[in-house]
Every structure is written in C-alpha cells, then in structure tokens.
Design a protein around this motif. Sequence first.
Motif, PDB file in Angstrom:
ATOM      1  N   SER A  15       0.829  -1.216   0.000  1.00  0.00           N
ATOM      2  CA  SER A  15       0.000   0.000   0.000  1.00  0.00           C
ATOM      3  C   SER A  15       0.859   1.260   0.000  1.00  0.00           C
ATOM      4  CB  SER A  15      -0.924   0.034   1.220  1.00  0.00           C
ATOM      5  OG  SER A  15      -1.887  -0.964   1.144  1.00  0.00           O
ATOM      6  N   MET A  16       1.888   1.278   0.838  1.00  0.00           N
ATOM      7  CA  MET A  16       2.768   2.447   0.904  1.00  0.00           C
ATOM      8  C   MET A  16       3.483   2.680  -0.419  1.00  0.00           C
ATOM      9  SD  MET A  16       4.546   2.885   4.671  1.00  0.00           S
ATOM     10  CE  MET A  16       5.652   1.543   4.374  1.00  0.00           C
ATOM     11  N   ALA A  17       3.916   1.617  -1.065  1.00  0.00           N
ATOM     12  CA  ALA A  17       4.615   1.748  -2.347  1.00  0.00           C
ATOM     13  C   ALA A  17       3.701   2.402  -3.376  1.00  0.00           C
ATOM     14  CB  ALA A  17       5.084   0.383  -2.839  1.00  0.00           C
ATOM     15  N   VAL A  18       2.422   1.992  -3.403  1.00  0.00           N
ATOM     16  CA  VAL A  18       1.451   2.567  -4.338  1.00  0.00           C
ATOM     17  C   VAL A  18       1.176   4.033  -3.978  1.00  0.00           C
ATOM     18  CG1 VAL A  18      -0.930   2.419  -5.172  1.00  0.00           C
ATOM     19  CG2 VAL A  18       0.415   0.330  -4.865  1.00  0.00           C
ATOM     20  N   GLU A  19       0.995   4.316  -2.704  1.00  0.00           N
ATOM     21  CA  GLU A  19       0.713   5.690  -2.264  1.00  0.00           C
ATOM     22  C   GLU A  19       1.897   6.622  -2.513  1.00  0.00           C
ATOM     23  OE1 GLU A  19      -0.673   5.028   1.754  1.00  0.00           O
ATOM     24  OE2 GLU A  19      -2.746   4.873   1.043  1.00  0.00           O
ATOM     25  N   GLU A  20       3.116   6.108  -2.406  1.00  0.00           N
ATOM     26  CA  GLU A  20       4.300   6.927  -2.664  1.00  0.00           C
ATOM     27  C   GLU A  20       4.359   7.368  -4.135  1.00  0.00           C
ATOM     28  OE1 GLU A  20       7.511   4.490  -1.232  1.00  0.00           O
ATOM     29  OE2 GLU A  20       7.088   5.007   0.844  1.00  0.00           O
ATOM     30  N   GLU A  21       3.659   6.663  -5.011  1.00  0.00           N
ATOM     31  CA  GLU A  21       3.580   7.042  -6.420  1.00  0.00           C
ATOM     32  C   GLU A  21       2.462   8.060  -6.671  1.00  0.00           C
ATOM     33  OE1 GLU A  21       5.662   6.297  -9.033  1.00  0.00           O
ATOM     34  OE2 GLU A  21       6.869   5.543  -7.399  1.00  0.00           O
ATOM     35  N   GLY A  22       1.716   8.401  -5.619  1.00  0.00           N
ATOM     36  CA  GLY A  22       0.685   9.438  -5.745  1.00  0.00           C
ATOM     37  C   GLY A  22      -0.727   8.921  -5.953  1.00  0.00           C
ATOM     38  N   TYR A  23      -0.937   7.629  -5.726  1.00  0.00           N
ATOM     39  CA  TYR A  23      -2.276   7.044  -5.899  1.00  0.00           C
ATOM     40  C   TYR A  23      -2.884   6.768  -4.541  1.00  0.00           C
ATOM     41  CZ  TYR A  23      -0.352   6.470 -10.539  1.00  0.00           C
ATOM     42  OH  TYR A  23       0.232   6.721 -11.746  1.00  0.00           O
ATOM     43  N   ALA A  24      -4.208   6.869  -4.458  1.00  0.00           N
ATOM     44  CA  ALA A  24      -4.914   6.654  -3.193  1.00  0.00           C
ATOM     45  C   ALA A  24      -5.365   5.200  -3.086  1.00  0.00           C
ATOM     46  CB  ALA A  24      -6.111   7.585  -3.096  1.00  0.00           C
ATOM     47  N   VAL A  25      -4.957   4.545  -2.016  1.00  0.00           N
ATOM     48  CA  VAL A  25      -5.405   3.178  -1.737  1.00  0.00           C
ATOM     49  C   VAL A  25      -6.606   3.265  -0.824  1.00  0.00           C
ATOM     50  CG1 VAL A  25      -4.768   0.967  -0.701  1.00  0.00           C
ATOM     51  CG2 VAL A  25      -3.063   2.271  -1.989  1.00  0.00           C
ATOM     52  N   LYS A  26      -7.687   2.607  -1.207  1.00  0.00           N
ATOM     53  CA  LYS A  26      -8.930   2.625  -0.448  1.00  0.00           C
ATOM     54  C   LYS A  26      -9.132   1.304   0.283  1.00  0.00           C
ATOM     55  CE  LYS A  26      -9.895   6.679  -1.696  1.00  0.00           C
ATOM     56  NZ  LYS A  26      -9.738   7.742  -0.719  1.00  0.00           N
TER      57      LYS A  26
END
Length: 71
Positions: free
Chosen positions: A59-70
């Motif tokens: 989740s953090m890896a995805v969020e660090e790219e600027g995307y919101a994890v729901k």
Amino acid sequence: MSKPEGPTITLKVEGMSCGHCVKAVTAAIQAKDPDAKVVVDLADGTVKAETALPRHVVSMAVEEEGYAVKG
C-alpha cells in the motif's frame, strides 16, 4: 532456485488511468520485491500483487507514487 511466492494482495486504488500508471505502480512494488508478480486492472481500479511483502508495504509503495489506496 526461485524464491517462493507469497499470498496475493488485492488493493482498490484510485487515480490510475493509463499505461504510465500501470508501469509506475508495478515498478514501485517491484522496487521493494523484485520477484513480485503485479497485475493492474485500470477498469476495476485494482492492483493485485503476488508477493511476500506485507500488505501495508505494498500500500505504501502505491501511495508513494501518488495514488490513493482505499480500504
């Protein structure tokens, strides 16, 4: 001998809309686990990662790219 695969983690992700998004999310997860198998479904807004990483790291890896994890 290859590393054993981990469980599949499925994330609901907002903000992905193109091939660049797919590459960015895939690269971010594979930077933390080069053996991860990542499938991004733009239509469903999901990322599935078969990895030994814990869910919060993916989740953090995805969020660090600027995307919101729901969820």
